[in-house]
Design a protein around this motif. Structure first.
Motif, mmCIF file in Angstrom:
data_model
loop_
_atom_site.group_PDB
_atom_site.id
_atom_site.type_symbol
_atom_site.label_atom_id
_atom_site.label_comp_id
_atom_site.label_asym_id
_atom_site.label_seq_id
_atom_site.Cartn_x
_atom_site.Cartn_y
_atom_site.Cartn_z
ATOM 1 N N PHE A 1 0.813 -1.128 0.069
ATOM 2 C CA PHE A 1 0.081 0.061 -0.011
ATOM 3 C C PHE A 1 0.829 1.468 -0.072
ATOM 4 N N LEU A 2 0.478 2.366 -0.839
ATOM 5 C CA LEU A 2 1.014 3.539 -0.596
ATOM 6 C C LEU A 2 0.050 4.271 0.313
ATOM 7 N N LEU A 3 0.371 5.242 1.253
ATOM 8 C CA LEU A 3 -0.438 5.851 2.137
ATOM 9 C C LEU A 3 0.188 7.300 2.484
ATOM 10 N N ASN A 4 -0.880 8.483 2.735
ATOM 11 C CA ASN A 4 -0.467 9.222 3.140
ATOM 12 C C ASN A 4 -1.085 9.220 4.667
ATOM 13 N N PRO A 5 -0.398 9.311 5.605
ATOM 14 C CA PRO A 5 -1.237 9.114 7.017
ATOM 15 C C PRO A 5 -1.735 10.451 7.547
ATOM 16 N N SER A 6 -1.435 11.421 6.729
ATOM 17 C CA SER A 6 -2.003 12.749 7.269
ATOM 18 C C SER A 6 -3.299 13.024 6.689
ATOM 19 N N THR A 7 -3.494 12.516 5.731
ATOM 20 C CA THR A 7 -4.845 12.540 5.275
ATOM 21 C C THR A 7 -5.688 11.256 4.887
ATOM 22 N N GLY A 8 -5.044 10.173 5.136
ATOM 23 C CA GLY A 8 -5.603 8.607 5.275
ATOM 24 C C GLY A 8 -5.840 8.415 4.078
ATOM 25 N N VAL A 9 -5.618 8.889 2.720
ATOM 26 C CA VAL A 9 -5.677 8.560 1.450
ATOM 27 C C VAL A 9 -4.525 7.368 0.994
ATOM 28 N N PHE A 10 -5.023 6.285 0.563
ATOM 29 C CA PHE A 10 -4.036 5.311 0.418
ATOM 30 C C PHE A 10 -4.527 4.632 -1.314
ATOM 31 N N LYS A 11 -3.600 3.530 -1.568
ATOM 32 C CA LYS A 11 -3.560 3.112 -2.849
ATOM 33 C C LYS A 11 -3.186 1.609 -2.527
ATOM 34 N N HIS A 12 -4.009 0.680 -2.793
ATOM 35 C CA HIS A 12 -3.401 -0.979 -2.939
ATOM 36 C C HIS A 12 -2.980 -1.079 -4.155
ATOM 37 N N LEU A 13 -1.686 -1.549 -4.400
ATOM 38 C CA LEU A 13 -0.903 -1.623 -5.474
ATOM 39 C C LEU A 13 -1.225 -2.894 -6.284
ATOM 40 N N PRO A 14 -1.104 -3.017 -7.593
ATOM 41 C CA PRO A 14 -1.343 -4.339 -8.124
ATOM 42 C C PRO A 14 -0.425 -5.373 -7.711
ATOM 43 N N PHE A 15 -0.812 -6.444 -7.968
ATOM 44 C CA PHE A 15 0.321 -7.746 -7.664
ATOM 45 C C PHE A 15 1.325 -7.525 -8.507
ATOM 46 N N SER A 16 2.397 -7.799 -7.691
ATOM 47 C CA SER A 16 3.839 -7.415 -8.569
ATOM 48 C C SER A 16 4.108 -8.758 -9.446
ATOM 49 N N GLY A 17 4.039 -10.009 -8.725
ATOM 50 C CA GLY A 17 4.426 -10.957 -9.493
ATOM 51 C C GLY A 17 6.122 -11.450 -9.661
ATOM 52 N N PHE A 18 6.471 -12.525 -9.824
ATOM 53 C CA PHE A 18 7.963 -12.617 -10.225
ATOM 54 C C PHE A 18 7.909 -13.760 -11.260
ATOM 55 N N ASP A 19 8.971 -13.887 -11.944
ATOM 56 C CA ASP A 19 9.349 -14.856 -12.980
ATOM 57 C C ASP A 19 9.576 -16.143 -12.150
ATOM 58 N N VAL A 20 10.717 -15.747 -11.072
ATOM 59 C CA VAL A 20 11.258 -16.862 -10.231
ATOM 60 C C VAL A 20 10.243 -17.283 -9.075
ATOM 61 N N ALA A 21 9.944 -18.373 -8.819
ATOM 62 C CA ALA A 21 8.946 -18.729 -7.787
ATOM 63 C C ALA A 21 9.335 -18.668 -6.408
ATOM 64 N N VAL A 22 8.604 -17.673 -5.752
ATOM 65 C CA VAL A 22 8.644 -17.195 -4.555
ATOM 66 C C VAL A 22 7.890 -18.231 -3.533
ATOM 67 N N VAL A 23 8.712 -19.042 -2.874
ATOM 68 C CA VAL A 23 8.408 -20.205 -1.967
ATOM 69 C C VAL A 23 8.883 -20.002 -0.618
ATOM 70 N N GLU A 24 8.934 -21.206 0.013
ATOM 71 C CA GLU A 24 8.947 -20.936 1.336
ATOM 72 C C GLU A 24 10.750 -20.582 1.756
ATOM 73 N N ASN A 25 11.744 -20.953 0.741
ATOM 74 C CA ASN A 25 12.839 -20.597 0.732
ATOM 75 C C ASN A 25 13.382 -19.417 0.307
ATOM 76 N N SER A 26 12.292 -18.316 0.487
ATOM 77 C CA SER A 26 12.580 -17.027 -0.243
ATOM 78 C C SER A 26 12.668 -15.778 0.770
ATOM 79 N N PHE A 27 13.054 -14.676 0.107
ATOM 80 C CA PHE A 27 13.138 -13.453 1.081
ATOM 81 C C PHE A 27 12.773 -12.330 0.131
ATOM 82 N N THR A 28 12.078 -11.200 0.655
ATOM 83 C CA THR A 28 11.841 -10.306 -0.428
ATOM 84 C C THR A 28 12.225 -8.917 0.683
ATOM 85 N N THR A 29 12.715 -7.774 -0.164
ATOM 86 C CA THR A 29 12.887 -6.583 0.451
ATOM 87 C C THR A 29 12.224 -5.522 -0.482
ATOM 88 N N ILE A 30 12.121 -4.309 0.071
ATOM 89 C CA ILE A 30 11.267 -3.277 -0.860
ATOM 90 C C ILE A 30 12.170 -1.909 -0.571
#
Length: 267
Positions: free
Chosen positions: A14-43
């Motif tokens: 989500f992108l959020l402006n905490p001062s106004t409460g306005v937010f956006k739910h981003l579309p699903f990013s997806g990955f070509d590599v299979a994100v499984v149990e032995n995986s890690f993501t950062t942003i």
């Protein structure tokens, strides 16, 4: 503006402006590599001034084994543009980025602590992602006597790229880069002796947050404790927990804004 996601499984972003409460739910990013149990993501999240566009960089690492005894991994990164409302695949990542979200200083760069190869080997690096060139590169560090007793973190402190070199038993050194990307501009700002009450916590989670108007430094010691340190008197006081807050939480300094690029609430 904040970018919010689940640290363990950040499919929902989500992108959020905490001062106004306005937010956006981003579309699903997806990955070509299979994100499984032995995986890690950062942003990472920032504003690209040249394009007038908010961007989110999501990186995935897929390990050949569970997190203990890792031999190798695959990686992939995708960049989201608020203008196009789409994700773009930018391929593999030449560094192993840290698990904490990137920092952003208001320029075109997202910055992480990282290593080259697997995260357990080699010395720490500071790595940036250039949103204009769409490429990663290293940022020079200050010259310090690095050894296995030190832990390094990267953050924003006093509005500048900062590194915190934390001794397991003794003290924290706070460096700030006065001119972005210039090695000789690193300055040692503070040397903080760790009080006994803090040493009982995991030293890796000690984090200076902000300098207050009276010169005191607000620090975070893990998910439970906030501390005010007076560098002039070399004194400390523990901040009482916020009433109604969860038992464990982390603090992020923000600056309020009325910017609402989404126009309306989106679910």
């Amino acid at each position: 503006m904040l970018c919010i996601s689940d640290q363990q499984c950040n499919q929902d972003i989500f992108l959020l402006n905490p001062s106004t409460g306005v937010f956006k739910h981003l579309p699903f990013s997806g990955f070509d590599v299979a994100v499984v149990e032995n995986s890690f993501t950062t942003i990472g999240f920032g504003y690209h001034q040249a394009e007038g566009d908010y961007k989110v960089l999501r990186c995935a690492y897929i390990y050949d084994k569970p997190f203990i005894d890792i031999d190798s991994y695959e990686s992939e990164a995708r960049v989201y543009s608020l203008k196009s409302d789409e994700w773009k695949n930018i391929g593999a990542i030449p560094y192993h980025l840290g698990y904490k979200a990137a920092i952003w200083l208001g320029n075109d760069f997202l910055i992480w602590k990282a290593t080259r190869g697997l995260g357990r080997a080699g010395k720490y690096l500071i790595v940036s992602y250039d949103m204009s060139r769409e490429e990663f590169k290293e940022i020079p560090q200050p010259i310090v006597d690095y050894n296995g007793e030190l832990h390094m973190e990267v953050s924003v402190f006093d509005g500048l790229v900062s590194t915190f070199y934390l001794s397991k038993y003794d003290e924290a050194h706070i460096w700030t880069m006065k001119e972005y990307g210039v090695k000789d501009s690193w300055e040692l700002r503070f040397v903080i002796k760790l009080p006994e009450r803090v040493e009982s916590y995991n030293y890796m989670f000690l984090k200076p947050l902000v300098i207050l108007k009276n010169g005191e430094i607000l620090l975070e010691a893990g998910e439970k404790t906030r501390i005010l340190h007076d560098p002039k008197k070399d004194s400390y006081r523990i901040i009482n927990p916020i009433r109604g807050a969860p038992r464990r939480y982390l603090v992020t300094p923000i600056v309020g804004s009325l910017v609402s690029p989404f126009g309306y609430h989106q679910g």
